[in-house]
Scaffold this motif. Structure first.
Motif, PDB file in Angstrom:
ATOM      1  N   ASP A  16       2.332   2.980   3.127  1.00 19.55           N
ATOM      2  CA  ASP A  16       1.481   4.155   2.927  1.00 19.55           C
ATOM      3  C   ASP A  16       2.313   5.245   2.244  1.00 19.55           C
ATOM      4  O   ASP A  16       3.456   4.989   1.839  1.00 19.55           O
ATOM      5  CB  ASP A  16       0.866   4.635   4.250  1.00 19.55           C
ATOM      6  CG  ASP A  16      -0.553   5.195   4.053  1.00 19.55           C
ATOM      7  OD1 ASP A  16      -0.909   5.506   2.903  1.00 19.55           O
ATOM      8  OD2 ASP A  16      -1.287   5.323   5.041  1.00 19.55           O
ATOM      9  N   HIS A  27      -9.388   1.606   1.908  1.00 19.73           N
ATOM     10  CA  HIS A  27      -9.025   1.921   3.288  1.00 19.73           C
ATOM     11  C   HIS A  27     -10.195   1.516   4.174  1.00 19.73           C
ATOM     12  O   HIS A  27     -11.345   1.864   3.881  1.00 19.73           O
ATOM     13  CB  HIS A  27      -8.791   3.429   3.447  1.00 19.73           C
ATOM     14  CG  HIS A  27      -7.677   3.968   2.601  1.00 19.73           C
ATOM     15  ND1 HIS A  27      -7.886   4.678   1.445  1.00 19.73           N
ATOM     16  CD2 HIS A  27      -6.329   3.910   2.751  1.00 19.73           C
ATOM     17  CE1 HIS A  27      -6.726   5.039   0.918  1.00 19.73           C
ATOM     18  NE2 HIS A  27      -5.754   4.586   1.688  1.00 19.73           N
ATOM     19  N   HIS A  67       1.101   5.578  -1.746  1.00 22.36           N
ATOM     20  CA  HIS A  67       0.489   6.687  -2.515  1.00 22.36           C
ATOM     21  C   HIS A  67       1.633   7.526  -3.077  1.00 22.36           C
ATOM     22  O   HIS A  67       1.959   8.583  -2.523  1.00 22.36           O
ATOM     23  CB  HIS A  67      -0.364   7.588  -1.612  1.00 22.36           C
ATOM     24  CG  HIS A  67      -1.580   6.949  -1.017  1.00 22.36           C
ATOM     25  ND1 HIS A  67      -2.823   7.024  -1.602  1.00 22.36           N
ATOM     26  CD2 HIS A  67      -1.746   6.229   0.112  1.00 22.36           C
ATOM     27  CE1 HIS A  67      -3.710   6.385  -0.851  1.00 22.36           C
ATOM     28  NE2 HIS A  67      -3.076   5.894   0.205  1.00 22.36           N
ATOM     29  N   HIS A 121       0.832  -1.215   0.000  1.00 25.45           N
ATOM     30  CA  HIS A 121       0.000   0.000   0.000  1.00 25.45           C
ATOM     31  C   HIS A 121       0.861   1.256   0.000  1.00 25.45           C
ATOM     32  O   HIS A 121       1.651   1.488   0.917  1.00 25.45           O
ATOM     33  CB  HIS A 121      -0.928   0.030   1.218  1.00 25.45           C
ATOM     34  CG  HIS A 121      -1.873   1.192   1.209  1.00 25.45           C
ATOM     35  ND1 HIS A 121      -2.928   1.295   0.327  1.00 25.45           N
ATOM     36  CD2 HIS A 121      -1.914   2.334   1.955  1.00 25.45           C
ATOM     37  CE1 HIS A 121      -3.579   2.422   0.542  1.00 25.45           C
ATOM     38  NE2 HIS A 121      -2.986   3.077   1.509  1.00 25.45           N
ATOM     39  N   HIS A 177      -5.211  -0.865   6.474  1.00 20.63           N
ATOM     40  CA  HIS A 177      -5.120  -0.314   7.841  1.00 20.63           C
ATOM     41  C   HIS A 177      -5.782  -1.248   8.869  1.00 20.63           C
ATOM     42  O   HIS A 177      -5.086  -1.851   9.662  1.00 20.63           O
ATOM     43  CB  HIS A 177      -5.702   1.110   7.957  1.00 20.63           C
ATOM     44  CG  HIS A 177      -4.950   2.103   7.142  1.00 20.63           C
ATOM     45  ND1 HIS A 177      -3.602   2.304   7.304  1.00 20.63           N
ATOM     46  CD2 HIS A 177      -5.341   2.942   6.149  1.00 20.63           C
ATOM     47  CE1 HIS A 177      -3.201   3.219   6.445  1.00 20.63           C
ATOM     48  NE2 HIS A 177      -4.223   3.615   5.735  1.00 20.63           N
TER      49      HIS A 177
HETATM   50 ZN    ZN Z   1      -3.659   4.906   1.914  1.00 18.55          ZN
END
Ligand code: ZN
Length: 416
Positions: free
Chosen positions: A343, A237, A81, A79, A292
């Motif tokens: 993340d 998420h 971004h 995961h 998460h």
């Molecule tokens: Zn995220």
């Protein structure tokens, strides 16, 4: 001509499946000392002792002696971004989810110089041993694809899953049963760049919904169905913050206040938690990667395990934002397939996967072996990457080089 990579130790995880219990996560690691990994055309021919290899092999090969290092399967960041890389140091951290999101929202747009930020982030990923990254994208998938192909030049497999993200409550992308692809190409939900990703990236696209509080339920269902039909993974998420619970349960609270102009009015109430809601919408199955899951009840854990949905833990991001700590040991004991992600740089100090592994070990009180499995074989299973996860005959010749201290810890209990 085959290529042989020689190392002091090669951890293969050969013959293993994803580890879905504490016993499987902590099991001894299959490894070969003073070893070579032999590959041809990006495919592993075998891993064996160097002495055996020398006696056996006739014919030409090229030898790369990597020195006194420990090789392991390629690390998988499940995961990320990357398109928020330019937000490093610019968001509000340590005050909880809503202040963080409020600080991020006005900044999550195209700015000059962000290509450099993405490039530097990619380099950090690669240098930490990442062989595959699952990245959530809405603005820059084309650029990320181009930069990734450059950074992982010559890699045996394409190094990314591009999760094109759905966010918003405008009409769903397609009527029930229709293909989302048309709407995707029309650019209603994605930037036109996302709809025209170059091959091979287009084969490595999947869809993600941002979250239950930020994406229309019909859109989440359509995206999930689109992924499932193609055997691809759907991601969202889930259960990240107390404000998410409050918003879903009561249609009020700080998150609702922040998103009031964005969400429908009134916001439909749901008498249950986020996992119940995702289950009710039919979003949980073996094609789903929930990210998460900081706030899971015992019942949520049972649901996720029964549905065989994978969970990506992001320990440093959760700590930095201040949403708490996932109960990773309880999740593992429930039989959930767990994997690991960094993340984005908007909520974590770097994209170094080995730093994330060390944090997961410390914050969740897991063994080094367990976090190595989360970051390799389990990540491969969660993202359905059949050629990754272990180093054995027929798999892709993509490996990581573990840092000395971590590598020693993996075998500590065997010798002492
Ligand atoms: Zn995220």
């Amino acid at each position: 001509m085959p290529t042989a990579f020689r190392a002091r130790r090669i951890i293969t995880l050969a013959g293993e499946r994803a580890a879905v219990s504490p016993g499987e996560l902590d099991a001894s690691l299959r490894s070969v000392d003073n070893a070579v990994l032999l590959e041809k055309d990006g495919v592993i021919l075998g891993v064996e002792e160097y002495a055996v290899f020398r006696r056996r092999l006739s014919g030409a090969f090229s030898l790369h002696d990597l020195g006194p290092v420990c090789l392991a399967p390629a690390l998988i960041n499940a995961h990320c971004h990357l398109e928020l890389s330019h937000l490093a140091g610019k968001t509000r951290l340590g005050e909880g989810f809503v202040p963080w999101l409020a600080s991020l929202m006005p900044l999550a747009r195209t700015v000059p110089g962000e290509e450099e930020a993405v490039s530097a982030a990619l380099r950090c990923l690669k240098d930490s041993g990442v062989g595959h990254c699952a990245d959530v994208e809405s603005r820059l998938p084309g650029l990320i694809c181009e930069l990734a192909l450059r950074e992982w030049q010559g890699n045996a497999v394409y190094p990314f899953t591009h999760f094109l993200e759905l966010i918003g409550f405008s009409p769903p992308p397609a009527a029930e049963g229709e293909d989302v692809e048309e709407a995707l190409r029309a650019g209603d939900w994605f930037s036109p760049a996302a709809a025209s990703l170059p091959v091979p990236a287009s084969e490595h696209c999947a869809l993600s919904g941002h979250a239950l509080y930020s994406t229309a339920p019909e859109a989440l269902q359509a995206a999930h169905a689109w992924c499932r039909r193609r055997g691809r993974v759907f991601s969202l998420h889930l259960a990240e913050s107390p404000e998410e619970d409050e918003c879903l349960r009561s249609g009020s609270g700080a998150l609702r206040d922040l998103l009031r102009g964005f969400q429908p009015s009134p916001f439909p109430e749901w008498k249950g938690g986020p996992v119940d809601r995702a289950e009710h919408l039919g979003l949980l199955d073996a094609f789903t990667l929930a990210v998460h899951c900081v706030r899971l009840t015992p019942r949520d854990r049972r649901t996720l395990a029964e549905r065989k949905s994978a969970v990506c833990l992001c320990p440093r991001s959760n700590a930095a934002i201040g949403v708490g700590r996932a109960k990773a040991r309880e999740a593992a004991a429930s039989g959930i397939l767990l994997c690991l992600g960094t993340d984005g740089l908007c909520s974590t100090p770097d994209l170094d996967m080995q730093n994330e592994m060390a944090a997961a070990r410390d914050m969740y009180s897991l063994s080094a072996r367990a976090v190595l499995r989360l970051a390799s074989i389990n990540g491969a299973a969660a993202l359905r990457l059949e050629s990754l996860g272990s180093l054995e005959k027929g798999k892709a010749a993509v490996f990581s080089m573990l840092r000395e201290e971590f590598a020693r810890e993996l075998f500590y209990s065997d010798s002492g």
